[in-house]
Write an enzyme that holds these catalytic residues in place. Structure first.
Site, PDB file in Angstrom:
ATOM      1  N   LYS A 175       3.294  -0.867   3.585  1.00  0.00           N
ATOM      2  CA  LYS A 175       2.775  -2.226   3.383  1.00  0.00           C
ATOM      3  C   LYS A 175       3.306  -2.870   2.111  1.00  0.00           C
ATOM      4  CE  LYS A 175      -1.554  -0.753   1.141  1.00  0.00           C
ATOM      5  NZ  LYS A 175      -3.023  -0.802   1.230  1.00  0.00           N
ATOM      6  N   HIS A 214       2.671   1.437  -5.976  1.00  0.00           N
ATOM      7  CA  HIS A 214       1.681   0.463  -6.431  1.00  0.00           C
ATOM      8  C   HIS A 214       2.353  -0.640  -7.238  1.00  0.00           C
ATOM      9  CE1 HIS A 214      -1.319   3.798  -5.753  1.00  0.00           C
ATOM     10  NE2 HIS A 214      -1.864   2.787  -5.134  1.00  0.00           N
ATOM     11  N   ARG A 270      -3.665  11.337  -0.898  1.00  0.00           N
ATOM     12  CA  ARG A 270      -2.834  10.518  -1.801  1.00  0.00           C
ATOM     13  C   ARG A 270      -3.418  10.543  -3.210  1.00  0.00           C
ATOM     14  NH1 ARG A 270       0.811   6.157  -1.966  1.00  0.00           N
ATOM     15  NH2 ARG A 270       0.063   4.210  -2.875  1.00  0.00           N
ATOM     16  N   TYR A 319      -6.217   5.548  -8.153  1.00  0.00           N
ATOM     17  CA  TYR A 319      -5.821   6.751  -7.415  1.00  0.00           C
ATOM     18  C   TYR A 319      -5.598   7.957  -8.306  1.00  0.00           C
ATOM     19  CZ  TYR A 319      -5.178   4.030  -3.159  1.00  0.00           C
ATOM     20  OH  TYR A 319      -5.394   3.258  -2.055  1.00  0.00           O
ATOM     21  N   ARG A 335       1.628   7.316   1.996  1.00  0.00           N
ATOM     22  CA  ARG A 335       0.557   6.869   2.888  1.00  0.00           C
ATOM     23  C   ARG A 335       0.788   7.428   4.292  1.00  0.00           C
ATOM     24  NH1 ARG A 335       2.243   2.398  -0.116  1.00  0.00           N
ATOM     25  NH2 ARG A 335       0.649   1.470  -1.462  1.00  0.00           N
ATOM     26  N   HIS A 338      -6.602   9.754   3.462  1.00  0.00           N
ATOM     27  CA  HIS A 338      -6.135   8.931   2.341  1.00  0.00           C
ATOM     28  C   HIS A 338      -6.456   9.581   1.000  1.00  0.00           C
ATOM     29  CE1 HIS A 338      -4.374   5.184   1.009  1.00  0.00           C
ATOM     30  NE2 HIS A 338      -5.332   5.026   0.130  1.00  0.00           N
TER      31      HIS A 338
END
Length: 339
Positions: A222, A302, A279, A311, A198, A276
């Site tokens: 995160k 994830h 990714r 993704y 990210r 993004h």
């Protein structure tokens, strides 16, 4: 019993109760003063009275500023959240007192905001505002009966993006970012394409997090910390970079990267391809290389396979080709057995 008196052309209501601070408020009309007095006395009698002074004297903008200093600054990826907070502080909603940010006002702001940005963006902003209110109520002692965000409907997140570059587009993008005035932009983009990390994880990466021997990097984001593998391209890239005094691998701000990347995408002629999306592109290429779900989750960070699935783009044509290849292989094995 509330005392109502006229003062300087206005009406003041004063309430004195044992065990409670003296309450007073001034109104234009006597009936408003009387109504407020009755409301406060009923709340005191029911044991439900709360001191709303701070909530009435603090604007949402001030609350957002305090949140950014005391909460956001301690989060991973703080730069991105602080940018969002500054944007919210410039909105009309931020001018209202904390007590004045009702569910009705929030709903009106939400509907106006939906005319400017996507539902996903508005939903993320509401989630941030909701957490600001939660912290204010639970930790900072703001006397609010409820979190107003919990009373309104959040816009649905839009369908997950499905943007993957062709080889020609990838080359065009790398050529374009290579022409950026800021020479850190291209290395960041290359690192993103190779690792699926990210933006916040990349920008917070430090040289102490790089293990050239094991060829791994420890990224923090995160979802916490994890180790990601470094491809030969990444290793070569990192060896070519100068070391900054502050210790960051890529000493560039999120806003600088955002603006430079957007201009580079425009120059490359690629439409609607966000940072993004790099990714998404990286994880899709890794899946085509044969990495399984567990390996991809280790790389991407994830929590579940369902989140990862958003993704990774699986092309049905590629699957058909693999099936055809397996069929030819089986037929070849059968022929060898016959012989």
């Amino acid at each position: 019993m509330a005392t109502i008196r006229q003062r300087n052309g206005h009406w003041q209501c004063i309430i004195k109760r044992k065990g409670y601070p003296t309450l007073s408020k001034t109104f234009e009309l006597r009936k408003d003063a009387e109504r407020w007095g009755r409301q406060q006395e009923r709340a005191i009698d029911a044991g439900q009275w709360m001191d709303r002074t701070e909530a009435e004297q603090t604007t949402l903008g001030d609350l957002l500023k305090r949140y950014s200093l005391e909460v956001s600054s301690k989060k991973r990826g703080a730069d991105v959240e602080m940018i969002r907070i500054e944007a919210l502080r410039r909105s009309k909603l931020a001018l209202f007192s904390v007590a004045g940010v009702t569910s009705q006002r929030l709903a009106e702001w939400r509907d106006q905001r939906l005319e400017e940005v996507s539902g996903s963006t508005v939903s993320r902003e509401l989630t941030l505002i909701s957490h600001v209110f939660s912290v204010a109520i639970r930790e900072w002692g703001f006397a609010l009966q409820n979190n107003p965000v919990s009373l309104i409907r959040k816009p649905a997140f839009e369908k997950p993006r499905d943007r993957v570059l062709t080889e020609e587009q990838r080359l065009a993008l790398l050529t374009s970012v290579g022409r950026c005035r800021n020479h850190w932009i291209r290395p960041v983009v290359v690192f993103a394409l190779e690792t699926a990390a990210r933006r916040g994880e990349i920008l917070s990466l430090r040289w102490d997090d790089i293990d050239m021997v094991r060829k791994v990097a420890k990224v923090s984001g995160k979802t916490g910390c994890r180790n990601i593998p470094l491809s030969p391209t990444c290793i070569s890239l990192l060896k070519s970079l100068p070391r900054s005094h502050e210790g960051r691998v890529f000493p560039v701000t999120a806003e600088t990267l955002k603006q430079a990347y957007k201009r580079a995408v425009d120059r490359s002629g690629i439409e609607d391809f966000t940072f993004h999306d790099l990714r998404h592109d990286a994880l899709t290429r890794l899946a085509k290389m044969g990495f399984n779900i567990l390996e991809l989750r280790t790389i991407s960070g994830h929590a579940t396979a369902n989140m990862l699935q958003r993704y990774v783009s699986i092309d049905a044509g590629d699957l058909a080709g693999r099936l055809a290849g397996q069929k030819i292989s089986r037929e070849g094995q059968n022929l060898r057995r016959v012989r």
